[in-house]
Each structure stands twice: as structure tokens, then as C-alpha cells.
Scaffold this active site. Structure first.
Site, PDB file in Angstrom:
ATOM      1  N   GLU A 169       0.797  -1.237   0.000  1.00  0.00           N
ATOM      2  CA  GLU A 169       0.000   0.000   0.000  1.00  0.00           C
ATOM      3  C   GLU A 169       0.827   1.283   0.000  1.00  0.00           C
ATOM      4  O   GLU A 169       0.313   2.358   0.279  1.00  0.00           O
ATOM      5  CB  GLU A 169      -0.973   0.025   1.195  1.00  0.00           C
ATOM      6  CG  GLU A 169      -2.323  -0.560   0.907  1.00  0.00           C
ATOM      7  CD  GLU A 169      -2.335  -2.091   0.855  1.00  0.00           C
ATOM      8  OE1 GLU A 169      -3.344  -2.635   0.410  1.00  0.00           O
ATOM      9  OE2 GLU A 169      -1.356  -2.745   1.261  1.00  0.00           O
ATOM     10  N   TYR A 171       3.418   2.087   2.016  1.00  0.00           N
ATOM     11  CA  TYR A 171       4.002   2.495   3.294  1.00  0.00           C
ATOM     12  C   TYR A 171       5.526   2.288   3.250  1.00  0.00           C
ATOM     13  O   TYR A 171       6.086   1.903   2.229  1.00  0.00           O
ATOM     14  CB  TYR A 171       3.341   1.735   4.439  1.00  0.00           C
ATOM     15  CG  TYR A 171       1.899   2.136   4.657  1.00  0.00           C
ATOM     16  CD1 TYR A 171       1.576   3.420   5.086  1.00  0.00           C
ATOM     17  CD2 TYR A 171       0.855   1.245   4.417  1.00  0.00           C
ATOM     18  CE1 TYR A 171       0.247   3.804   5.275  1.00  0.00           C
ATOM     19  CE2 TYR A 171      -0.470   1.620   4.598  1.00  0.00           C
ATOM     20  CZ  TYR A 171      -0.769   2.897   5.028  1.00  0.00           C
ATOM     21  OH  TYR A 171      -2.075   3.279   5.205  1.00  0.00           O
ATOM     22  N   ARG A 219       2.808  -8.536   4.497  1.00  0.00           N
ATOM     23  CA  ARG A 219       1.867  -8.086   3.454  1.00  0.00           C
ATOM     24  C   ARG A 219       2.698  -7.518   2.309  1.00  0.00           C
ATOM     25  O   ARG A 219       3.308  -6.449   2.432  1.00  0.00           O
ATOM     26  CB  ARG A 219       0.895  -7.058   3.997  1.00  0.00           C
ATOM     27  CG  ARG A 219      -0.211  -6.684   3.009  1.00  0.00           C
ATOM     28  CD  ARG A 219      -1.354  -5.972   3.730  1.00  0.00           C
ATOM     29  NE  ARG A 219      -2.321  -5.406   2.818  1.00  0.00           N
ATOM     30  CZ  ARG A 219      -3.381  -6.050   2.336  1.00  0.00           C
ATOM     31  NH1 ARG A 219      -3.597  -7.310   2.693  1.00  0.00           N
ATOM     32  NH2 ARG A 219      -4.239  -5.455   1.525  1.00  0.00           N
ATOM     33  N   HIS A 257      -1.651   3.834  -1.912  1.00  0.00           N
ATOM     34  CA  HIS A 257      -2.727   4.760  -1.585  1.00  0.00           C
ATOM     35  C   HIS A 257      -2.815   5.920  -2.572  1.00  0.00           C
ATOM     36  O   HIS A 257      -3.866   6.533  -2.695  1.00  0.00           O
ATOM     37  CB  HIS A 257      -2.544   5.305  -0.172  1.00  0.00           C
ATOM     38  CG  HIS A 257      -2.881   4.316   0.899  1.00  0.00           C
ATOM     39  ND1 HIS A 257      -3.869   3.376   0.763  1.00  0.00           N
ATOM     40  CD2 HIS A 257      -2.364   4.134   2.136  1.00  0.00           C
ATOM     41  CE1 HIS A 257      -3.941   2.649   1.870  1.00  0.00           C
ATOM     42  NE2 HIS A 257      -3.035   3.084   2.713  1.00  0.00           N
ATOM     43  N   GLN A 344     -18.762   3.672   2.600  1.00  0.00           N
ATOM     44  CA  GLN A 344     -19.381   4.881   3.145  1.00  0.00           C
ATOM     45  C   GLN A 344     -19.182   5.021   4.652  1.00  0.00           C
ATOM     46  O   GLN A 344     -18.869   6.107   5.141  1.00  0.00           O
ATOM     47  CB  GLN A 344     -20.873   4.884   2.802  1.00  0.00           C
ATOM     48  CG  GLN A 344     -21.602   6.152   3.202  1.00  0.00           C
ATOM     49  CD  GLN A 344     -23.049   6.154   2.753  1.00  0.00           C
ATOM     50  OE1 GLN A 344     -23.434   5.394   1.870  1.00  0.00           O
ATOM     51  NE2 GLN A 344     -23.866   6.983   3.368  1.00  0.00           N
TER      52      GLN A 344
END
Length: 740
Positions: A169, A171, A219, A257, A344
Site C-alpha cells: 500500500e 508504506y 503483506r 494509496h 461509506q
């Protein structure tokens, strides 16, 4: 007695991970929910995680905890320090008492940190933070390795079954691996081998720190989806190196991201990235976890059956239904509360600094606060719920779960209310899962259902409580040449005005209409009216954007075809293109704050519309108009709004802001923008100008109060019609019923 569903044999089978065995292949993957940052919330976090363990999850991974202050996501973000880990003993104890297994995820934010202490492989600022990260010194890199090891040891001492290292992601660990974010010239970054040195050193140090009995998961990013990301050879060499250094499990991640490709929203095809997980699995000798848009247990079973993974990460699905594994084991798959990947109430909230929950399950993250206490039989009440939209459906289920006798009334012949229309929007096909699950869940809960019935106040006098969930009606439009019908059900030509045609007017007409066909969004999405080739949409809120996509999206929907979707978004094989992204999508990063989450950045306006025919012609011209001067779609969700805006640009939807509507006549729609009057020549006008509450029955009941009158509770759109907020409506309905 329930019988385990034979269709989920692989998903429900145990697996030996080397350090211990898990009871099934379902992993609740790491997901920050806003309870991690303060040690004072440890009891609430324990209740949240233990509920998933009791529900049968094979393995749970916490949200990310930084190994040091530098790596916190926010100034007060989660850190695996001594004080926090001491408070976490209650978490590990409760999960273990529920026969669960749990890992603590260690996450260093790197340049994604939203504070001035941010540090990364090299100096610079990410698109997601206003703070410029400093370059870690060589000693700083080594200290960070040591900090990871110390934090991991504290986690195991606190009772965790192991740790997971967040290397995906975008990081810090991922930042060291990518050429775009690591141009160091020392041993930590000179070439691909040197870029791997830091994550491999962290894995080895953590393995040594946690000992031989604890599990070590990593991960790994299989597809960075950013220019200058890793290529496939580099990823496979890293994977094998991690295994050599003691990693027991590889959990797969997709997309940074800041990527301009969606990876987790509902428009992403199911299991779109599982083939890459399979390719990884063929190259390593440890179990591999598949992730990203595997929300349906049936799809998870298919992934396992195809040999594409050993375990399945289902984070958001276990938000929606913490008892999903148990229901599968007991043969109740049809009663699983589905995750519709709307983001949401979960990710959108987290990225706004709020506590996560779930649209479909408002108790998620609030297990100690929103409690549905069972009632004694002598305290049972007869409850009528009027309206079978999301609010009414969940009110009926919650009341029945507490032990009340519930009857649900719906004026139409179908359940679901306006969610039925949402399910027709390209990219929101998964919403139909919710529509399919409610009838089974209602039947299992013993709710009486009366379809096609519009009860009067007199009909409801025999009930103790009446929950009014009658929803909304389209707002009337006060515009010369056009007016809505008195009951709000649709538009009609204004008295004395031009020949403006409402839904259904054309059928059987003796002469051709001379003005635009004016319809509401409900007319369009429920199939009562067909749009023309030139359409103006009045109102650019959430519904207006949905209607624009409905009218302009490629057919068939790319969401239903993973290969078409990848072509649509420019996703490439990382073996052929570094980062797994086509060069033409490598436009400059968006400005800071324009997005966040795995789907956090905004595609550039000049990106090619990959689905446009070769001759450039489009089937329909769509105009989307709003009164506000702000960017269209500005109020949409943080993790989904940018996707909708990108799709509108791709489809060539003409966007108008700061519009003053003047009139509709035989020429089309007349508007004024600033000092300029404009004519928009269209043959169809779709009204998406908001809604008004339908609460006539509530008013009738409240006005006729007597000794026999039931208590009246108004929820959802019937209470507040601002936009169509299913999350707020469901949460309000469940909170209301919790107090009956």
C-alpha cells in the site's frame, strides 16, 4: 441443527500455518477502525475483535501500529509502545477465549505520515500529506529495523500469536522497494538488490525477536499501480528472500494509496487480482492470502478451488457480518449480511478521522454501545414497520432480533426501496446482494411481510409501536415550462406552458412532442421512461452523478468483466510494465489532500477514455448541472468520489456548475451561468434535484393520538431527506429499535 454448507468445503477447512493451525481459511485482514489510536479504547477494540473471533474467523489481523513515533500515521496515531501493548492483553485474552488467533500488524507510514516527524527512504512529500518527509540516515534506517523488532517482541509478550509486517500500500517498507521513492546511493538503495535490504533486514530482525513459536506474516505488494513501482521479477525475488528469513505467510496487497486505479471500491470486479496471487503462490513454499474485492464467500471458495490462494482476506465482509464464517459452517449462507463495498461508513470515515462502522451493520465498532438487548417474553411488543427500504428492513430485523413480534408493510411488490435503483447503476451491481439477502434474513427472524399494502392509521391501532420508514419523494421543481405532479410521483407540463412531455406521454401520442421529455430519476431507473440521445440532468448530488454514470457508462459494465475493467483503467501485467500500469496513465500525482485510502488519488483529466470507439463518436451526450460553484461530486465519499469523477470525465459528460435554471421550452433547457445565458439543446431532462420526506402516515398517526394509539418512531428519509444516506438511515433505525 444446522448442516455445514457443502459448497464451502475449502473455505471452511483448517490449515496448518507451521506455527499453529487455523480453523478455516477466512482471514479478517488488517483494517484501521479508529479504535487503535488511544489505549483507552482497548476495551472497545477487544469487544469488536472478539465478536469476529466468536463469529468463527480463522485468523484476525489488527489495524496498523507503528514501531516508533516517526512511523505513526497521525501525530496521535497507533504505536506499539509498552503502554499500548500492556492494555492490549485484554484484546488477546478475549480473542483466545473465543478460540481465535490474532496478529498485530506493524505499519510504518513513511512519507504517508501526517505529521512533521515523517521520514522515508528519501526526502520528499507524498500526494497524501502536506508534510515533507526527511531522508532517514543510515543509522536511522538501522534504528528503524531495531524498532520493528522491539515492537514485535512487545506484541508477542502481550499475547499476540504473531505479527504482520505491512509491506504494501505504499508504506515505508514498500517505499524502500520502489525506484520512484528510493534513489539512495548507499547499501539501502543502490539498485534492486539494495532496495530489498531494508524490508529483508526488518523481517529477519522480527523473526529473531518473536521466537520460533510466533507467526510472522508479511503483506507484500504484488501490484504497486504507480509509475516507478516494482516489476514482477523484483517482487518474486523479494518474496523468496522473505521466506528464507522466516516469514510464514505472505498476505497480498494491491495498489498504493496514491494510485490512480481503484482497487477496493464496489466497481472493481470481484477477485480481479487473484491471478497475481496464484502466480506468487507458484513461486513460494508458504501459504498465500488473496485480498481485494473478494467479498462473496462463493467467490472466495472459487479462488481456493482454482488454486489461486491458500487463505482469503475478508476484512470489510467481517465488518458487515462478524458471524459470516459461523453462518457458513451452520449452512446459513443465505443469511450472511453482505458487504457491498460502498466504503461509506468504514474507510470514508477512517480517512476523515472518525470511527469506522458499516452501512449494513451499524453495530460494527460499537459493540459495547449499540446493544440489541433481548426482551423477556412478557415484555414483547407488537411492532409495525411501514416501508421496506434499507431503514425499514433493518428496523424490522433489529426488532425481531430483540424478541418483538414484527410486521413489515411495503406499498410496492418489492423490498429494497431506493436501493433497488442504486443496484442498477454500472459499478454498483453488488448492491443487489443486499436485496437478495433481506428476504431470507427476514424469514429467519420471523418477521411477517405484507407486500403491496399501504396501511392506514386505523390499520395500525393494534400495534404497540409503529416505525415509519416511508422514505422520500422527488423534490418538486419550480421552473417555467415544467412542474411536478401534485403527488410528487413524476413531472408534468406546466399549465399554459409549452409542450413539455412527462414520462409516458409519448406512448400513443398523435403528434411528435415539440419539447424535451422531462422525467425524474425514479422514472429512469425503474424503467418507466427511456432517455433520448441528448440528456440534461438537473442536480449533481450523489443521485445526479449516479444517473450520469447510468447514462454514459460502457456497456456491458466493466465491473462484470475483469479483463475489460483492467483495459478500462490501464492496468498492466507487472512483468511487462513496471508498477503494473500503462505508461499513458503516468500523469503527475494529484495535489495533496485530493484523495486517500487505497483508492485515494484523482485520475488526471487528460487521461484517455479507453472505452471510446475508434471514431471518437459517443452514443449519448449527457449534461450534468448543479447550482453550486463547487466541483461536481465534491461531497462524495473520500475513497469513492474520485472514481466517479474520473468515470464522468472518461465518458465525456459535460459538467456545468454555478447554474441558474430559467425555463424549459421547445428548444431545450435554458440556463444562466454567471452573466451568460445558455441554451442546452436536449431531448430529455432528468430531475435529480433532491427529495422531500414522505411522512404523511406519521403525521396522521401523531395527530390522531388517543389511548389506543401506538408509539410512533420516524426514521430514515421519512425523518431527514437530505440526500439519500442509507448509512444514516440504517443506523438511526437500529438505534431507535434498540430503545423499544
Amino acid at each position: 441443527m444446522h448442516t455445514a454448507s457443502p459448497g464451502y468445503a475449502r473455505l471452511l477447512s483448517p490449515l496448518d500455518l507451521g506455527r499453529f493451525e487455523v480453523r478455516n481459511r477466512i482471514v479478517m485482514g488488517s483494517m484501521h477502525v479508529g479504535l487503535e489510536d488511544s489505549p483507552a479504547d482497548a476495551e472497545k477494540l477487544a469487544a469488536y475483535l472478539a465478536e469476529r473471533a466468536r463469529g468463527g474467523a480463522g485468523l484476525i489481523v489488527t489495524g496498523g501500529y507503528s514501531p516508533n513515533r516517526t512511523g505513526r500515521l497521525t501525530p496521535r496515531g497507533a504505536e506499539a509502545d509498552e503502554r499500548t501493548m500492556e492494555r492490549h492483553r485484554v484484546i488477546t485474552r478475549e480473542v483466545h477465549e473465543a478460540d481465535g488467533r490474532i496478529l498485530l500488524q506493524l505499519l510504518h507510514a513513511g512519507r504517508y505520515a501526517f505529521h512533521p516527524l515523517a521520514a522515508s527512504a528519501q526526502a520528499g512529500r507524498s500526494p497524501l500529506s502536506p508534510f515533507r518527509a526527511r531522508r532517514l540516515t543510515r543509522r536511522g534506517v538501522q534504528r528503524t529495523v531495531e524498532d520493528f523488532a522491539s515492537a514485535a517482541a512487545r506484541a508477542v509478550e502481550a499475547g499476540y500469536d504473531g505479527v504482520e509486517l505491512m509491506g504494501s500500500e505504499g508504506y515505508l517498507l514498500n517505499q524502500f522497494l520502489a525506484p520512484a521513492t528510493n534513489r539512495r546511493r548507499d547499501r539501502w538503495g543502490r539498485g534492486a538488490e539494495a532496495r530489498r535490504t531494508f524490508p529483508l533486514a526488518v523481517a529477519q530482525a522480527v523473526r529473531e525477536a518473536i521466537g520460533p513459536d510466533a507467526l510472522l506474516s508479511y503483506r507484500i505488494s504484488l501490484l504497486d499501480l504507480v509509475p516507478g513501482g516494482q516489476d514482477w521479477v523484483e517482487t518474486m525475488v523479494l518474496a523468496r528472500g522473505l521466506v528464507e528469513r522466516g516469514v510464514d505467510v505472505l498476505s497480498t496487497g494491491i495498489g498504493w494509496h496514491e494510485s490512480r486505479v481503484p482497487t477496493i471500491v464496489t466497481s472493481v470486479p470481484r477477485a480481479a487480482f487473484a491471478p497475481l496471487t496464484e502466480r506468487l503462490r507458484m513461486n513460494v513454499d508458504v501459504p498465500v492470502i488473496a485480498s481485494n474485492r473478494i467479498h462473496d464467500p462463493a467467490v472466495a471458495e472459487q479462488v481456493l478451488a482454482a488454486g489461486q490462494a491458500d487463505l482469503i482476506s475478508m476484512a470489510r465482509p467481517l465488518l458487515a457480518d462478524p458471524h459470516l464464517p459461523r453462518k457458513l459452517t451452520e449452512g446459513r449462507a443465505s443469511q450472511v449480511v453482505p458487504c457491498i463495498a460502498c466504503n461509506q461508513a468504514c474507510l470514508d470515515r477512517v480517512f476523515d478521522g472518525k470511527r469506522a462502522s458499516c452501512l449494513m451493520n451499524p453495530r460494527a465498532g460499537r459493540e459495547t454501545e449499540l446493544v440489541l438487548t433481548p426482551v423477556l417474553q412478557r415484555r414483547q411488543r407488537k411492532v409495525a414497520v411501514v416501508g421496506a427500504g434499507p431503514a425499514g428492513l433493518e428496523a424490522a430485523l433489529a426488532a425481531a432480533e430483540r424478541g418483538h413480534v414484527v410486521t413489515l408493510f411495503e406499498a410496492t411488490d418489492e423490498l429494497g426501496g431506493q436501493l433497488r435503483m442504486a443496484a442498477r447503476i454500472p459499478g454498483k451491481e453488488d448492491y443487489a446482494q443486499a436485496l437478495r439477502s433481506w428476504p431470507t434474513r427476514l424469514a429467519a427472524a420471523g418477521v411477517g411481510i405484507r407486500l403491496g399494502v399501504r396501511p392506514s392509521a386505523q390499520d395500525l391501532l393494534g400495534f404497540h409501536d409503529v416505525v415509519i420508514a416511508t422514505g422520500v419523494l422527488p423534490r418538486e421543481v419550480d421552473l417555467p415550462g415544467f412542474a411536478t405532479t401534485p403527488d410528487g410521483s413524476g413531472p408534468a407540463a406546466a399549465a399554459g406552458g409549452p409542450d413539455v412531455h412527462a414520462a409516458g406521454d409519448r406512448a400513443g401520442a398523435d403528434t411528435a412532442p415539440t419539447g424535451p421529455h422531462v422525467i425524474t430519476y425514479a422514472d429512469l431507473l425503474e424503467g418507466r421512461a427511456e432517455p433520448g440521445e441528448r440528456v440534461a440532468i438537473i442536480g449533481a448530488g450523489g443521485i445526479g452523478v449516479d444517473v450520469a454514470q447510468y447514462l454514459s457508462a460502457p456497456q456491458p459494465s466493466p465491473t462484470l468483466d475483469a479483463q475489460a475493467w483492467k483495459r478500462h483503467w490501464g492496468v498492466a501485467d507487472p512483468a511487462d510494465h513496471r508498477g503494473g500500469i500503462l505508461p499513458r496513465l503516468s500523469a503527475p500525482c494529484p495535489r495533496p489532500g485530493s484523495g486517500s485510502g487505497s483508492d485515494g488519488a484523482v485520475p488526471q483529466p487528460d487521461q484517455p477514455a479507453l472505452d471510446v470507439p475508434a471514431d471518437g463518436r459517443r452514443a449519448r451526450v449527457v449534461h450534468l448541472l448543479q447550482r453550486k460553484d463547487t466541483k461536481i461530486g465534491a461531497g462524495l465519499g473520500r475513497t469513492t468520489g474520485w472514481v466517479h469523477r474520473a468515470e464522468l470525465r472518461r465518458a465525456g459528460v459535460v459538467q456545468h456548475t454555478g447554474v441558474a435554471y430559467q425555463r424549459i421550452d421547445e428548444q431545450g433547457l435554458h440556463v444562466r451561468v454567471g452573466d451568460q445565458e445558455q441554451l442546452i439543446e436536449v431531448d430529455t431532462v432528468v430531475i435529480c434535484a433532491g427529495q422531500v420526506s414522505e411522512r404523511s402516515l406519521a403525521d396522521e398517526l401523531l395527530q390522531a393520538r388517543s389511548g389506543r394509539s401506538p408509539r410512533v418512531h420516524v426514521v430514515g428519509g421519512a425523518d431527514v431527506a437530505a440526500e439519500l444516506d442509507a448509512e444514516r438511515a440504517i443506523r438511526q433505525a437500529v438505534e431507535t429499535v434498540a430503545g423499544i
